[in-house]
Design an enzyme around this catalytic site. Structure first.
Site, PDB file in Angstrom:
ATOM      1  N   GLN A 126      57.342  36.783  37.762  1.00 27.53           N
ATOM      2  CA  GLN A 126      57.229  36.555  36.322  1.00 27.53           C
ATOM      3  C   GLN A 126      58.175  37.468  35.548  1.00 27.53           C
ATOM      4  O   GLN A 126      58.016  38.690  35.572  1.00 27.53           O
ATOM      5  CB  GLN A 126      55.781  36.805  35.875  1.00 27.53           C
ATOM      6  CG  GLN A 126      55.528  36.595  34.397  1.00 27.53           C
ATOM      7  CD  GLN A 126      54.078  36.864  34.035  1.00 27.53           C
ATOM      8  OE1 GLN A 126      53.388  37.611  34.731  1.00 27.53           O
ATOM      9  NE2 GLN A 126      53.606  36.284  32.959  1.00 27.53           N
ATOM     10  N   GLY A 127      59.140  36.889  34.856  1.00 29.68           N
ATOM     11  CA  GLY A 127      60.088  37.658  34.064  1.00 29.68           C
ATOM     12  C   GLY A 127      59.721  37.653  32.597  1.00 29.68           C
ATOM     13  O   GLY A 127      60.367  36.956  31.784  1.00 29.68           O
ATOM     14  N   TYR A 128      58.697  38.402  32.241  1.00 29.09           N
ATOM     15  CA  TYR A 128      58.238  38.481  30.851  1.00 29.09           C
ATOM     16  C   TYR A 128      58.533  39.857  30.250  1.00 29.09           C
ATOM     17  O   TYR A 128      59.376  40.003  29.386  1.00 29.09           O
ATOM     18  CB  TYR A 128      56.735  38.183  30.776  1.00 29.09           C
ATOM     19  CG  TYR A 128      56.362  36.735  30.635  1.00 29.09           C
ATOM     20  CD1 TYR A 128      57.124  35.732  31.228  1.00 29.09           C
ATOM     21  CD2 TYR A 128      55.225  36.348  29.934  1.00 29.09           C
ATOM     22  CE1 TYR A 128      56.769  34.398  31.109  1.00 29.09           C
ATOM     23  CE2 TYR A 128      54.864  35.021  29.806  1.00 29.09           C
ATOM     24  CZ  TYR A 128      55.634  34.043  30.388  1.00 29.09           C
ATOM     25  OH  TYR A 128      55.279  32.733  30.264  1.00 29.09           O
ATOM     26  N   SER A 129      57.813  40.887  30.721  1.00 29.88           N
ATOM     27  CA  SER A 129      57.879  42.211  30.094  1.00 29.88           C
ATOM     28  C   SER A 129      59.258  42.839  30.240  1.00 29.88           C
ATOM     29  O   SER A 129      59.966  42.631  31.237  1.00 29.88           O
ATOM     30  CB  SER A 129      56.841  43.149  30.718  1.00 29.88           C
ATOM     31  OG  SER A 129      55.532  42.709  30.443  1.00 29.88           O
ATOM     32  N   GLU A 244      47.056  32.791  33.049  1.00 26.54           N
ATOM     33  CA  GLU A 244      47.149  34.073  33.741  1.00 26.54           C
ATOM     34  C   GLU A 244      45.931  34.929  33.443  1.00 26.54           C
ATOM     35  O   GLU A 244      45.342  35.538  34.348  1.00 26.54           O
ATOM     36  CB  GLU A 244      48.418  34.809  33.320  1.00 26.54           C
ATOM     37  CG  GLU A 244      48.567  36.179  33.961  1.00 26.54           C
ATOM     38  CD  GLU A 244      49.699  37.013  33.375  1.00 26.54           C
ATOM     39  OE1 GLU A 244      49.989  38.070  33.946  1.00 26.54           O
ATOM     40  OE2 GLU A 244      50.264  36.612  32.346  1.00 26.54           O
ATOM     41  N   GLU A 383      43.894  46.275  23.977  1.00 22.70           N
ATOM     42  CA  GLU A 383      44.035  46.280  22.516  1.00 22.70           C
ATOM     43  C   GLU A 383      44.623  44.971  22.011  1.00 22.70           C
ATOM     44  O   GLU A 383      44.185  44.424  20.991  1.00 22.70           O
ATOM     45  CB  GLU A 383      44.918  47.456  22.085  1.00 22.70           C
ATOM     46  CG  GLU A 383      44.293  48.836  22.284  1.00 22.70           C
ATOM     47  CD  GLU A 383      44.302  49.293  23.738  1.00 22.70           C
ATOM     48  OE1 GLU A 383      43.603  50.273  24.057  1.00 22.70           O
ATOM     49  OE2 GLU A 383      44.994  48.656  24.564  1.00 22.70           O
TER      50      GLU A 383
END
Length: 396
Positions: A126-129, A244, A383
């Site tokens: 997964q290439g998100y963050s 997810e 949060e």
């Protein structure tokens, strides 16, 4: 919603439990139950066992090669496999990009990629963050410039789980640099072996390297690997995150770790008696067990919904699942007591022998506690999840 455990469901539970007991390779089971590290081959072997049985995609519809199981069947399957000591099914293909491709992917993408997910012919990551875009994902800065029939991608992704094993990445990139944050994002499917892709491990508190930095330097991605429409990737990203976060609840993991906790409390002693006989310890274990039962009911309600992407309910599941997994790890460490502190990272490797002062089951308790700190961060921090609940469920 009918949650009755019918005779058919009871038989199904027995079938899954018997299959897992007979078909799970013993070396994989032992690694999982001893909290030792799994290698790429361990995951793939278990996936292939399930695929050969026709259970390789337990959450998918039949038309895409799945089982077509209902919510209760999927729950039974997850819990029984985890209790037997099976590794988790790789979520990146089955629970993340798979559902996105089913809903938004082209017919060609579905025909090519979905069958390969079931047999792990493609291991996805997964290439998100990014270093500056974690919880505020829409601020991502990885760029993709169109060059004829290709996109040229430059940027960096981080905390990329098991990227060291991955063949492909579903990657969020910025394709319109003048649009507001969410409107300029697209989703690309890139080859992890393409020139310009570099994977660098990040060492975590438990001594492992399951997360990574991924550097993308002039990586060329065919335009046919664009998911859906250009600049509409934020819609697909949110859809994926809902699936997810539902999976991150970790119900099967919680059931298995509860069983391990009880066995640890039976082996440990206090004043010459099993710690499990201590009324305060029994009370704490009972509270966690009740929390797991409540999580299970909430997960069933979400899974038995209208079939759309989970909304704020997924955030509730993510929060509670994270908290329960951390509570289980904390209590395991407390039960282990001083025996968990002489922790040797080599213990995590297959074939290692435990030479500590206490029982073998206590060996990885300290590492497990450290590793579980991440659950309230990955997949969107607690949060952030509370903010989603406040906005979309409470209207605040």
């Amino acid at each position: 919603m009918n949650l009755t455990w019918t005779p058919e469901l009871r038989r199904f539970r027995e079938e899954v439990a018997a299959f897992a007991a007979a078909s799970l390779p013993p070396d994989i089971r032992d690694k999982v139950l001893r909290h030792q590290r799994l290698e790429r081959d361990d995951y793939v072997r278990w996936h292939l066992v399930l695929a050969d049985r026709g259970w390789g995609a337990p959450t998918w519809p039949v038309e895409h090669g799945g089982t077509g199981w209902n919510a209760l069947q999927r729950l039974i399957f997850e819990v029984e496999c985890f209790k037997a000591g099976a590794p988790r099914l790789l979520p990146f293909g089955l629970s993340m990009i798979g559902p996105v491709l089913m809903k938004y992917g082209s017919a060609a993408q579905q025909a090519e990629l979905l069958p390969r997910i079931i047999r792990v012919q493609d291991w996805w990551c997964q290439g998100y963050s990014e270093p500056g875009s974690g919880s505020d994902l829409a601020s991502l800065s990885t760029r993709a410039e169109r060059d004829g029939g290709e996109y040229v991608v430059n940027g960096q992704k981080t905390w990329t789980t098991l990227a060291q094993y991955a063949d492909r990445m579903f990657c969020l990139v910025r394709t319109d640099h003048g649009a507001r944050a969410q409107r300029g994002i697209s989703m690309l499917l890139l080859d992890m072996r393409a020139p310009g892709v570099s994977v660098r491990p990040i060492r975590t508190l438990d001594g492992g390297c399951d997360v990574n930095e991924v550097w993308l330097e002039n990586v060329r991605v065919p335009a046919v690997n664009l998911v859906g429409e250009e600049n509409q990737g934020w819609t697909y990203a949110k859809y994926l995150l809902g699936h997810e976060r539902t999976g991150i609840a970790g119900l099967g993991h919680c059931h298995r770790e509860l069983g391990i906790l009880k066995r640890m409390a039976w082996q440990a002693t206090s004043r010459g008696r099993p710690l499990l006989e201590d009324s305060r310890m029994r009370d704490r274990i009972s509270r966690i067990e009740a929390d797991i039962m409540a999580l299970e009911m909430l997960l069933l309600r979400v899974a038995a919904g209208d079939g759309g992407a989970p909304g704020a309910e997924a955030s509730v599941l993510k929060i509670r699942g994270s908290e329960i997994q951390q509570d289980l790890a904390m209590l395991q460490m407390e039960v282990a007591g001083p025996d968990c502190w002489p922790y040797d990272p080599d213990w995590m490797l297959a074939g290692a022998d435990w030479h500590g002062p206490g029982p073998e089951m206590a060996a990885a308790a300290g590492a497990g506690y450290a590793d579980m700190r991440k659950t309230s961060i990955y997949g969107g921090t607690t949060e952030v999840q509370k903010g989603i609940i406040a906005r979309h469920a409470l209207g605040l």
